[in-house]
Design a protein around this motif. Structure first.
Motif, PDB file in Angstrom:
ATOM      1  N   ARG A 194      -0.083   0.396   2.888  1.00 31.14           N
ATOM      2  CA  ARG A 194      -0.903   0.012   4.000  1.00 31.14           C
ATOM      3  C   ARG A 194      -1.826  -0.969   3.340  1.00 31.14           C
ATOM      4  NH1 ARG A 194      -1.023   5.780   5.493  1.00 31.14           N
ATOM      5  NH2 ARG A 194      -3.053   5.744   4.336  1.00 31.14           N
ATOM      6  N   GLN A 195      -2.632  -0.683   2.366  1.00 26.00           N
ATOM      7  CA  GLN A 195      -3.463  -1.662   1.837  1.00 26.00           C
ATOM      8  C   GLN A 195      -2.799  -3.018   1.218  1.00 26.00           C
ATOM      9  OE1 GLN A 195      -6.796  -1.722   1.530  1.00 26.00           O
ATOM     10  NE2 GLN A 195      -7.013  -3.417   0.060  1.00 26.00           N
ATOM     11  N   LYS A 198      -2.007  -4.995   4.207  1.00 22.35           N
ATOM     12  CA  LYS A 198      -3.134  -5.483   4.747  1.00 22.35           C
ATOM     13  C   LYS A 198      -3.406  -6.863   3.890  1.00 22.35           C
ATOM     14  CE  LYS A 198      -8.254  -4.441   5.385  1.00 22.35           C
ATOM     15  NZ  LYS A 198      -9.183  -3.381   5.152  1.00 22.35           N
ATOM     16  N   GLN A 199      -3.321  -6.892   2.732  1.00 16.73           N
ATOM     17  CA  GLN A 199      -3.790  -7.971   1.896  1.00 16.73           C
ATOM     18  C   GLN A 199      -2.727  -8.991   2.229  1.00 16.73           C
ATOM     19  OE1 GLN A 199      -6.582  -7.771   0.992  1.00 16.73           O
ATOM     20  NE2 GLN A 199      -6.910  -6.533  -1.041  1.00 16.73           N
ATOM     21  N   CYS A 201      -1.239  -9.867   4.765  1.00 18.88           N
ATOM     22  CA  CYS A 201      -1.484 -10.394   6.107  1.00 18.88           C
ATOM     23  C   CYS A 201      -2.676 -11.170   6.318  1.00 18.88           C
ATOM     24  CB  CYS A 201      -1.608  -9.221   7.124  1.00 18.88           C
ATOM     25  SG  CYS A 201      -0.007  -8.356   7.690  1.00 18.88           S
ATOM     26  N   HIS A 202      -3.649 -11.509   5.096  1.00 19.85           N
ATOM     27  CA  HIS A 202      -4.526 -12.255   5.141  1.00 19.85           C
ATOM     28  C   HIS A 202      -4.200 -13.608   5.505  1.00 19.85           C
ATOM     29  CE1 HIS A 202      -8.219 -13.974   3.120  1.00 19.85           C
ATOM     30  NE2 HIS A 202      -8.859 -13.365   4.020  1.00 19.85           N
TER      31      HIS A 202
END
Length: 241
Positions: A194-195, A198-199, A201-202
């Motif tokens: 998940r992390q 998230k990164q 998708c920056h």
């Protein structure tokens, strides 16, 4: 003969201590990003020589740097050089080929990742090497607080089969992790993925992944130098939390 190299004295000593202080002395070591050889490469080799066992495979992509590195290691550290096999090319391709050349039960006891600034590369390198790293094996990476480490550091830190530490002893930072179990728990693996998602998708990372390199370079040149350098290399705590 003095070889140019990166990493400060404390970081170099941490590498030496990790190898010389390991419960099982590393037999196979892999490094991505040797640069000119006087930093991590030379100190890994010296630590292996001190242990009396071990061999380092070092990957470098820049041809001119690679040639200078090989010549420097052979000239300045002839005794240690017999423990070194330089590998030229893109890390992902080189590591895939190198893995195919190893015996079925081969392990990687120590790896040091310090290649290009693209954080995707470190994740890909880790994913290629992780299955070969046994319990007790070690992972270290440089520029852990910079763009290069934005994905790897938080990802590995969330895996509960790794005991990790970020050494905040320089602006780039040095990451060190020891494998304490063969596999992470499902919950930890999900948290790490998940992390990572998230990164990924920056927005700047999406642009860097899908736009041609010349387009990205042109866009960076249009920005103020401080901001463009921050995007390309930049240190920021929120990516390593």
């Amino acid at each position: 003969m003095e070889i140019e190299g990166q990493l400060n004295a404390v970081e170099r000593q941490l590498i030496t201590d990790a190898i010389c202080g390991a419960d099982k002395k590393p037999v196979v070591a892999v490094e991505v990003g040797t640069w000119l050889g006087g930093g991590s490469t030379l100190h890994i080799l010296r630590a292996l020589e001190r242990n009396g066992v071990g061999h380092l495979w070092g990957v470098e992509f820049d041809q001119s740097i690679y040639d200078r590195m090989v010549a420097s290691i052979r000239a300045a550290a002839p005794r240690e050089a017999v423990r070194f096999t330089p590998l030229f090319g893109l890390s992902r391709k080189v590591l895939k080929r190198w893995k195919q050349e190893q015996p079925p039960n081969a392990t990687v006891d120590f790896c040091f990742l310090d290649g290009g600034n693209n954080p995707r590369e470190q994740i890909q390198e880790f994913e290629l090497l992780d299955p070969m790293i046994p319990v007790g094996g070690q992972l270290m990476s440089h520029d852990a607080k910079m763009r290069k480490g934005r994905w790897l550091v938080p990802y590995v830190s969330r895996l509960d089969n790794w005991k990790s530490q970020l050494h905040d002893i320089s602006e780039p930072g040095l990451f060190h992790a020891i494998k304490i179990a063969a596999r992470p728990s499902l919950e930890a693996l999900r948290a790490a993925k998940r992390q990572l998602f998230k990164q990924m998708c920056h927005p700047p990372e999406i642009a860097a992944s899908y736009l041609p390199a010349p387009v990205c370079l042109f866009a960076l040149r249009l920005l103020p130098r401080r901001f463009s350098r921050h995007l390309a290399e930049g240190k920021t705590s929120k990516y390593t939390a």
